[in-house]
Scaffold this active site. Sequence first.
Site, PDB file in Angstrom:
ATOM      1  N   TRP A   1     -13.705  25.817 -33.257  1.00 27.59           N
ATOM      2  CA  TRP A   1     -14.675  25.021 -32.497  1.00 27.59           C
ATOM      3  C   TRP A   1     -16.367  25.070 -32.583  1.00 27.59           C
ATOM      4  CZ3 TRP A   1     -11.037  28.603 -30.808  1.00 27.59           C
ATOM      5  CH2 TRP A   1      -9.753  27.897 -30.273  1.00 27.59           C
ATOM      6  N   ASP A   2     -16.761  25.762 -33.867  1.00 29.48           N
ATOM      7  CA  ASP A   2     -17.877  25.831 -34.134  1.00 29.48           C
ATOM      8  C   ASP A   2     -18.644  26.834 -33.046  1.00 29.48           C
ATOM      9  OD1 ASP A   2     -20.412  25.764 -35.311  1.00 29.48           O
ATOM     10  OD2 ASP A   2     -20.994  23.651 -34.683  1.00 29.48           O
ATOM     11  N   TYR A   3     -18.033  27.842 -32.547  1.00 34.09           N
ATOM     12  CA  TYR A   3     -18.643  28.619 -31.577  1.00 34.09           C
ATOM     13  C   TYR A   3     -19.354  29.700 -32.084  1.00 34.09           C
ATOM     14  CZ  TYR A   3     -16.386  26.218 -27.374  1.00 34.09           C
ATOM     15  OH  TYR A   3     -16.203  25.468 -26.626  1.00 34.09           O
TER      16      TYR A   3
ATOM     17  N   LYS B   1     -21.650  30.397 -26.909  1.00 33.93           N
ATOM     18  CA  LYS B   1     -21.760  29.083 -26.816  1.00 33.93           C
ATOM     19  C   LYS B   1     -20.912  28.719 -25.539  1.00 33.93           C
ATOM     20  CE  LYS B   1     -23.029  27.205 -31.285  1.00 33.93           C
ATOM     21  NZ  LYS B   1     -22.703  26.419 -32.498  1.00 33.93           N
TER      22      LYS B   1
END
Length: 644
Positions: free
Chosen positions: A323-325, A351
Site C-alpha cells: 500500500w506504499d505505507y 500513514k
Amino acid sequence: MNYLLSTLLFLYAAIPVIGQTPTSGSVEWPAYGNDPGGMRFSPLKQINTGNVKQLTVAWTFRTGELEQYKGTSADEKAAFEATPLMVDGTLFFSTPSSRVFAIDAATGQQKWSYDPEVYLRQDLSEITSRGVSVWPTSNGKTASGAAKRILIPTLDGRLIALDAKTGKPVSSFGKDGIVDLRQGVGNISVTSPPAVIGNTIVVGSSMGDNQRFNYERGVVRAYDALTGKLRWSWDPIPRSKTDPGFETWKGPNATQTGAANAWSVISADAERDLVFIPTTSPSPDYYGGERLGKNANASSIVAIRASTGKVVWSYQTVHHDIWDYDNAAQPLLFSYDQNGKPVPAVAVGTKMGHVFILHRETGVPLLPVEERRVPASDIAGEEAHPTQPFPATLPLLGLQKPEAWGLTPDAKAAAQRRIAALRYEGPFTPPSLKGTLVAPGNVGGINWSGMCYDPESGLLITNVNRLAASITLIPRAQLAQSVKNDQELMRAETGMQSGTPYVMKRSYLFAKTETGLTMQTAPPWGTLAAINLKKGTLEWEVPLGFMLDPRQFPEAKQWGSINFGGAIATAGGLVFVAASMDGHFRAFKTSDGSLQWEVPLPAGGQATPMTYQINGKQYVVIAAGGHGKLGTKLGDYVVAYQLP
C-alpha cells in the site's frame, strides 16, 4: 541563614526547570527536531498564549532558488521543506536543489552560501531537502583542530561536509569534502538530513521505487564524521540465508527486491548508542508477488547499534506492505510515564493513522497492539498478509471510514458512483484489478510531517491527512488496450512495476472543478490532533487550514486541508504549524487546540517551523517556498517572526 541551607538553595536554583526560559543569551535549535530524538519541543515561552497575537515579521531572507529552475521542469517537483538549524548565532538550512545558506539568526543577513551544483535535468523522483545537520552535536566535543561542520546530503547522492564558519568543503572529509553515496549502490537521492551520533554520521536514501521490482538497495550507511570513511552498512532486506528474517522473504526472486529504504529522518540516542531507522515499503509499492511473506525489516522501525551497525530490535508496522505505507515520520524519542515511572520510549506515527508506543531499548509495545484480520488479495500471484497490527487503546487518526461527499447533489452522486465501483472492505484492502479504495491513502494519516511532543502536558501532537487513494493493477499484457479504453489512465500516476505481471495506476478521490480541487470524501481533509498519552485518549482534533475559498464557501475553514510540513510545540503553551494549502502560518493553544494566531505567508509553507532565542529575544522561523506537486505557490522565502 546557615551555610548548608544557603548552599542547597544555590544548587536548587541552578537546576534547569523544564519550560524555564533564560531572560538573556541564546537557546538554540541544533537538530531537525531540536533534540536528536525529534520531540520538536522548545522550552522557550517568551512568545506565549497571552501575546502571540502581537507577532510581527522580524526579517525575511530570500534564497533566489527559483532562478535555479529556469530552463528545467524542476518547479513541477520542487518543495521547500527545510527546517533551519540555529547554532552559534547562525541559521543553517538547505534549499530544494541542495544549496546551503548560513544567515545571521538575529538579522537574517547572509554569512555564506554553498552550491553543490546539482544537475536538475536528471531524472529525480523528488526535488527537496528537509535540511542539514551539524557536527558535533550541541553537547558533543570537537576533535582537536577539527572545525564545526555542516553536513548536506544532496539530490544526486553526495554527502558533503562544510566548514560552519566559511561554507567551504572540509578537504579532509572524503574526497575534497565529498563522499559519493551512489558508489556501489546506484541512482539514489537523499532528501532528509543525516543523524549525528558522536563521531558517526548515519544516512539513508530516497528513490522512486515504483518503476521496477529490483530497484536499488535501500542501504543505511554510517560514516566517520572526521574522515568520511565508511564505518558500516546495513541492508534492510536479508540477502543471505544466515541473515535474520530471511525466511520471511519468499520466492525465487525475493532477494533481488529493492528499496525498503529510509528516506525520512533518522533519530539518535547517544546515551544508548542507538539510531532508529524508519524503513519503507519494498519495491514495487503495490505488488508483492515477487517477495511473498511478512518481509521483515521493511515498513518497520529498526534500532541499530550506532557503533557497530548491528540490529538491536525491529518492529514492523505493516506486514508485507502493498500500500506504499512507508514509515515516513521521524521516530520520536521521549520519556513515557508508565505507572509513575519514566520509561525510555519511541513513538511511531504511520500513514495508516496508527500510533505505536514502543520501549526504546527492546521494541516491545508499551501500550497494547492487536493483530487483526484484514482482507485477502484477489490478484493472481499475490498473497496479502492475513493480519496487521493495530493500536488497541490509542485513537486511530486519518480517514478510517470514507464517505462520499460533494459540493452539490450531483457531485456527491458522482462520488458515490466512484466509490461504489471500487473494492473496499475496510483498512488494508489490497490492490485489485477493478480498483481498490485505499483509506488512509499513501499521503497519510501521518506523513513525513511527523509529530511533536509536549512533555509538560503529555500531549503527542500531529497534523493528519484524510485523503483516500484509488489503486488499480493492470495486467501488463492488457496495458495497451487499457490505455486506449481508459482516458483517466493517461492522467493518473502510473508505475510500470517492471519485473512483475502488473502495471499500477494511482489516483486520488478528488475532482477538478471551477473552484479548484474538490474532494470526494467527507471533510475534514486535514486536521491537527493531540493524543493524551497519560490517558490514552484523543485530547482534541481541529481542522487545519482550508482548500476552498472561504468567501465563496463559508464553511471551508471547517473542512481542513491536505497538508505537508510538521508542527512544533513550545513551553509557551503553543503549537506552531503551517503545512496547509491556503498558505497561512498558525499558532494553536496546546491545551485545547484553539486557534490563537494566523498570518498569510508569501508562498506555500510546506515545511516544519523552528524557534530559538538570541540576545534575549525569541524568534519563530519557517521556510515558505511552496510545493510543486501539491500546487501551492512557489517561492524562496525564509521568514522570522518576533514580538514587537
